[in-house]
Scaffold this active site. Structure first.
Site, PDB file in Angstrom:
ATOM      1  N   SER A 122       0.822  -1.214   0.000  1.00 34.74           N
ATOM      2  CA  SER A 122       0.000   0.000   0.000  1.00 34.74           C
ATOM      3  C   SER A 122       0.845   1.247   0.000  1.00 34.74           C
ATOM      4  O   SER A 122       0.356   2.314  -0.325  1.00 34.74           O
ATOM      5  CB  SER A 122      -0.950   0.079   1.195  1.00 34.74           C
TER       6      SER A 122
ATOM      7  N   HIS B 120      -2.912  -3.476  -6.300  1.00 34.75           N
ATOM      8  CA  HIS B 120      -3.305  -3.035  -4.960  1.00 34.75           C
ATOM      9  C   HIS B 120      -4.804  -3.197  -4.712  1.00 34.75           C
ATOM     10  O   HIS B 120      -5.618  -2.418  -5.209  1.00 34.75           O
ATOM     11  CB  HIS B 120      -2.879  -1.566  -4.767  1.00 34.75           C
TER      12      HIS B 120
ATOM     13  N   GLU C 270      -6.084  -0.967  -7.716  1.00 39.08           N
ATOM     14  CA  GLU C 270      -5.160  -0.041  -8.391  1.00 39.08           C
ATOM     15  C   GLU C 270      -4.050  -0.871  -9.036  1.00 39.08           C
ATOM     16  O   GLU C 270      -3.450  -1.710  -8.374  1.00 39.08           O
ATOM     17  CB  GLU C 270      -4.538   0.926  -7.371  1.00 39.08           C
TER      18      GLU C 270
ATOM     19  N   ASN D 124      -4.666   6.258  -1.314  1.00 39.39           N
ATOM     20  CA  ASN D 124      -3.976   6.587  -0.063  1.00 39.39           C
ATOM     21  C   ASN D 124      -3.289   7.946  -0.099  1.00 39.39           C
ATOM     22  O   ASN D 124      -2.873   8.465   0.926  1.00 39.39           O
ATOM     23  CB  ASN D 124      -2.972   5.495   0.318  1.00 39.39           C
TER      24      ASN D 124
END
Ligand SMILES: NC(=O)c1ccc[n+]([C@@H]2O[C@H](COP(=O)([O-])OP(=O)(O)OC[C@H]3O[C@@H](n4cnc5c(N)ncnc54)[C@H](O)[C@@H]3O)[C@@H](O)[C@H]2O)c1
Length: 394
Positions: A125, A146, A158, A196
């Site tokens: 991540s 991801h 992702e 994120n």
């Protein structure tokens, strides 16, 4: 299925690995699941079985289908015996501990046994995919894949090609993951990828307003839920994610961006982590989850709530606009990522159009003038678009 007969390896059978194994097996792949700790794969299979049974109860699949999915997930045991068992896999996804040395060591060992055209996917991540690929002899077949937690439920994945990733690998993995029923977005290999990174102000600007005494946690959560339409307020969400996890991601993004003040972590959160107030899992976080603990009531003042929400939303939009400017992903993929990966009620760029880009810019300029901090600097793209009278998706 895009690639019939492709065997998938999943290494690391924790929260993410077991979910990824379930997704791949549900799509018809035979899956080899392994972990460094003895017994973890057995636990993982038991927890997948439970999830599948709940699917059957809710009539999302038949018992026969659930049995077939579970049968496709093979216990490859613990990796202390080496990686030879993954020889037959066309794709191996790692979901081991979030440490660069561990991921590098795993991939350099794996690439010695897997087929020349097999792909290595990392579920990291916050680490750089380039750094994970960098120690491999064949970095062109290493890519970020991801997933979001829980992987079988969250639609977004992702896809992150590193500088070294072969274009064909990137295209193949994107269509493979799409064939698993996932919504894919392609992001550049930059800190936090899309979600994120763009989500940082949801936490950071809430913490900042808490620290300044503008409102308490219950009021900020109420404002974001009731006025913003978010499913969870920032403090309940941080408690749910775990303050240790959320703080680690914030720190990692801050450091990876060479200490850009926009991503500066909060002392309040750090103190909570230091005190073991990790959130729901620890019984205490921003809220007290212990039995009999008093419930924190929000002060439902519409004007204060609106000001809190406007400030957080302006910061979120600024982050999304800046991600467009920096080429992290396309505007469409950024909006898709935030709605499908973290359930935002609207895409941030579509939301910016709705409020008016000039309104967002004015809010940021007011914050920057008041605080004199670089943290509030408006994205140059926002300024340009306002100057030129442009909108997103126009
Ligand atoms: N939890 C999340 O919300 C989330 C979301 C997206 C991505 N990720 C990423 O996924 C990865 C795994 O996270 P998690 O939450 O599933 O962690 P976890 O702690 O639940 O599971 C990690 C598992 O990996 C095993 N492991 C550790 N080192 C290993 C090694 N060298 N070889 C084989 N197995 C090893 C551990 O025994 C453990 O079972 C991390 O990179 C994390 O950043 C996590």
């Amino acid at each position: 299925m895009a690639e019939r007969g492709l065997q998938v390896g999943v290494i690391g059978a924790g929260a993410m690995g077991r979910g990824i194994a379930q997704v791949a097996a549900s799509a018809g792949h035979s899956v080899l699941l392994a972990d460094a700790t003895a017994g973890v794969v057995t636990q993982a299979r038991a927890s997948i079985e439970k999830t599948l049974s709940r699917n059957v109860e809710k009539q999302r699949r038949t018992q026969a289908e659930a049995d077939e999915v579970l049968a496709r997930i093979v216990d490859a045991g613990d990796v202390s015996r080496g990686y030879d068992v993954f020889r037959s896999c066309g794709l191996v996804i790692e979901a081991v501990v979030e440490r660069l040395d561990a991921k590098q060591a795993l991939f350099t060992a794996l690439e010695k046994v897997i087929a020349p055209d097999a792909v290595l996917g990392t579920n990291t991540s916050s680490l750089s995919v380039a750094a994970i690929a960098g120690t491999c002899a064949n970095p062109e077949r290493v890519i970020g894949i991801h997933f979001f937690n829980p992987a079988p439920v969250m639609p977004l994945v992702e896809i992150i090609p590193a500088i070294t990733t072969d274009r064909g690998v990137s295209e193949r993995i994107t269509s493979l993951v799409a064939s698993w029923g996932k919504t894919t977005v392609v992001a550049t290999d930059t800190p936090g990828f899309i979600v994120n990174r763009v989500a940082r102000p949801f936490y950071g600007e809430s913490l900042r307003q808490l620290e300044e005494g503008i409102a308490d946690v219950a009021t900020i959560d109420w404002a974001m839920r009731e006025l913003g339409g978010f499913r969870m307020g920032p403090f309940e969400l941080m408690d749910f994610i775990g303050n240790d996890v959320n703080y680690a991601v914030t720190r990692s993004v801050f450091e990876a961006f060479f200490y850009d003040p926009r991503y500066k972590p909060s002392l309040t959160q750090r103190r909570l982590v230091e005190s073991g107030f990790l959130g729901k899992k620890a019984g205490r976080g921003y809220y007290d989850y212990r039995e009999g603990a008093p419930v924190r009531e929000a002060k439902q003042d519409a004007a204060i709530g609106q000001a809190i929400f406007d400030r957080i939303l302006a910061m979120l939009i600024n982050e999304a606009v800046d991600a467009v400017l920096m080429g992290v992903a396309s505007p469409g993929d950024i909006d898709l990522a935030m709605t499908k990966g973290v359930n935002y009620p609207k895409g941030l760029l579509a939301w910016a159009n709705e409020i008016g880009l000039s309104t967002v810019l004015a809010r940021l300029e007011a914050l920057q003038a008041e605080y004199g901090e670089d943290r509030y600097r408006p994205s140059p793209l926002l300024r340009r678009m306002v100057r030129d009278g442009r909108q997103f998706f126009a």
